[in-house]
Design an enzyme around this catalytic site. Structure first.
Site, mmCIF file in Angstrom:
data_model
loop_
_atom_site.group_PDB
_atom_site.id
_atom_site.type_symbol
_atom_site.label_atom_id
_atom_site.label_comp_id
_atom_site.label_asym_id
_atom_site.label_seq_id
_atom_site.Cartn_x
_atom_site.Cartn_y
_atom_site.Cartn_z
ATOM 1 N N SER A 1 18.926 21.852 -26.231
ATOM 2 C CA SER A 1 17.546 21.516 -26.602
ATOM 3 C C SER A 1 17.497 20.270 -27.656
ATOM 4 C CB SER A 1 16.491 22.655 -26.793
ATOM 5 O OG SER A 1 16.805 23.661 -25.925
ATOM 6 N N ARG A 2 18.462 20.569 -28.560
ATOM 7 C CA ARG A 2 18.424 19.694 -29.670
ATOM 8 C C ARG A 2 18.974 18.283 -29.433
ATOM 9 N NH1 ARG A 2 19.776 24.800 -31.872
ATOM 10 N NH2 ARG A 2 18.323 25.380 -33.612
ATOM 11 N N MET B 1 14.522 29.770 -25.916
ATOM 12 C CA MET B 1 13.487 29.100 -26.707
ATOM 13 C C MET B 1 12.925 27.977 -26.081
ATOM 14 S SD MET B 1 14.821 29.704 -30.759
ATOM 15 C CE MET B 1 15.978 28.543 -30.628
ATOM 16 N N MET C 1 25.033 20.643 -23.142
ATOM 17 C CA MET C 1 23.651 20.502 -22.865
ATOM 18 C C MET C 1 22.879 21.253 -23.982
ATOM 19 S SD MET C 1 22.740 20.799 -18.935
ATOM 20 C CE MET C 1 23.375 19.302 -17.955
ATOM 21 N N LEU D 1 13.573 23.585 -21.646
ATOM 22 C CA LEU D 1 14.698 24.056 -20.595
ATOM 23 C C LEU D 1 15.494 22.864 -20.244
ATOM 24 C CD1 LEU D 1 12.636 26.825 -18.736
ATOM 25 C CD2 LEU D 1 14.047 27.269 -20.628
ATOM 26 N N HIS D 2 16.752 23.159 -19.937
ATOM 27 C CA HIS D 2 17.541 22.162 -19.313
ATOM 28 C C HIS D 2 18.574 22.860 -18.262
ATOM 29 C CE1 HIS D 2 20.539 23.911 -22.084
ATOM 30 N NE2 HIS D 2 19.961 23.364 -22.938
ATOM 31 N N GLY E 1 21.278 24.008 -18.325
ATOM 32 C CA GLY E 1 21.958 25.075 -18.875
ATOM 33 C C GLY E 1 21.282 26.504 -18.624
ATOM 34 N N HIS E 2 20.142 26.391 -19.361
ATOM 35 C CA HIS E 2 19.012 27.525 -18.953
ATOM 36 C C HIS E 2 18.888 27.747 -17.496
ATOM 37 C CE1 HIS E 2 17.548 25.759 -22.758
ATOM 38 N NE2 HIS E 2 17.679 26.959 -23.365
#
Ligand code: AMP
Length: 281
Positions: A187-188, A30, A185, A33-34, A36-37
């Site tokens: 996004s929130r 979604m 990690m 991106l961090h 983890g993605h």
């Protein structure tokens, strides 16, 4: 790297990719991106000839309107990151492109999973996840698809959907990437204020506490201790539960020689965070 916003354009390009014998990896996200993605993208790149990252904030999986409104939107930054990783394609459709008939009337009922963990607290969430992932599988027809263990129950329901609908894709589950202080990690995390950000690692610490005491304390006592500890820091526990790793069923006590996931959801202010650890007893 090509950014596709239309389903038909992407289908045409991938037909060519497949025709030339290339394997396709899909990483659904979604956005915002961090690392983890990025770990999912990197793994897909290692294991496939062509990697597609989808970026779509799927409205039908949000059970809370304000969570949807506040979800971070950073498409430009995301595409730059993906470009730097040499991701092959991005699929970033509009809601209208994905749902031209409006909100789907179709729902997916995952049975038991609907009534536990996230399913219990986020009515309609997994139906929305199931529909968007099924659409992405139909559009992209990947050989492999990459999901994070961070969303443990999401992995369970997607595995259920793939098995029960005989979808031809190999699922790859990737370990949770964490900040240096242990916070998973997400996004929130961007929505946490400075004070909340300092408290947030207590979630992972509580999972480690549960893991350490799993065979020596009743799980109910572990839950109580964690709930009390959270209260002192400002965290509000929604649930912490023990799950049989293979069946996905809730269990009340751990036994030696088994594999479990300990799953937690908690609020910091109005930000809801989830995490889990997988434990071999
Ligand atoms: P999202 O954008 O939050 O829907 O996440 C897209 C994918 O990235 C999902 O499969 C998540 O489970 C995965 N993901 C999210 N956070 C992490 C993390 N910290 N480590 C590994 N994978 C993650």
């Amino acid at each position: 790297m090509i950014v596709f916003i239309q389903i038909e354009e992407l289908r045409k390009a991938l037909a060519q990719t497949r025709k030339s014998g290339k394997s396709i990896g899909l990483v659904p996200t979604m956005g915002a991106l961090h690392e983890g993605h990025l770990k999912l993208i990197k793994t897909s790149k290692e294991e496939n000839d062509f990697t597609v990252c989808s970026i779509f904030i799927n409205p039908i999986q949000f059970n809370n309107a304000s969570d949807f409104e506040k979800y971070p939107k950073t498409l430009e930054q995301d595409t730059q990151l993906l470009q730097s990783l040499k991701c092959d394609a991005v699929f970033a459709p509009s809601p209208n492109e994905m749902y031209p008939y409006g909100r789907p009337a179709l729902t997916i009922d995952f049975g038991y999973q609907n009534n536990i963990l996230e399913g219990q607290f986020r009515p309609g969430h997994f139906s929305g996840v199931g529909i968007v992932v099924a659409k992405l599988f139909n559009i992209i027809q990947p050989d492999k698809a990459y999901f994070g263990q961070k969303d443990f129950q999401q992995c369970m329901v997607i595995r259920q959907m793939v098995n029960e609908l005989s979808i031809s894709v190999k699922l790859r589950i990737i370990e949770t990437m964490r900040e240096a202080d242990g916070l998973a990690m997400s996004s929130r995390n961007k929505r946490l204020n400075n004070e909340e950000r300092l408290v947030a690692p207590a979630i992972y610490e509580s999972l480690l506490y549960a893991q350490t005491n799993l065979l020596t304390k009743p799980f109910e006592i572990i839950r109580l201790k964690i709930k009390e500890g959270y209260l002192e820091t400002g965290l509000r526990l929604e649930y912490i539960d023990l799950v049989d790793f293979n069946s996905g069923a809730l269990v009340s006590e751990a036994k030696a020689g088994q594999k479990y996931a300990i799953c937690v959801a908690a609020f910091l202010g109005d930000v809801r965070l989830i995490d889990n650890v997988v434990v071999n007893t």
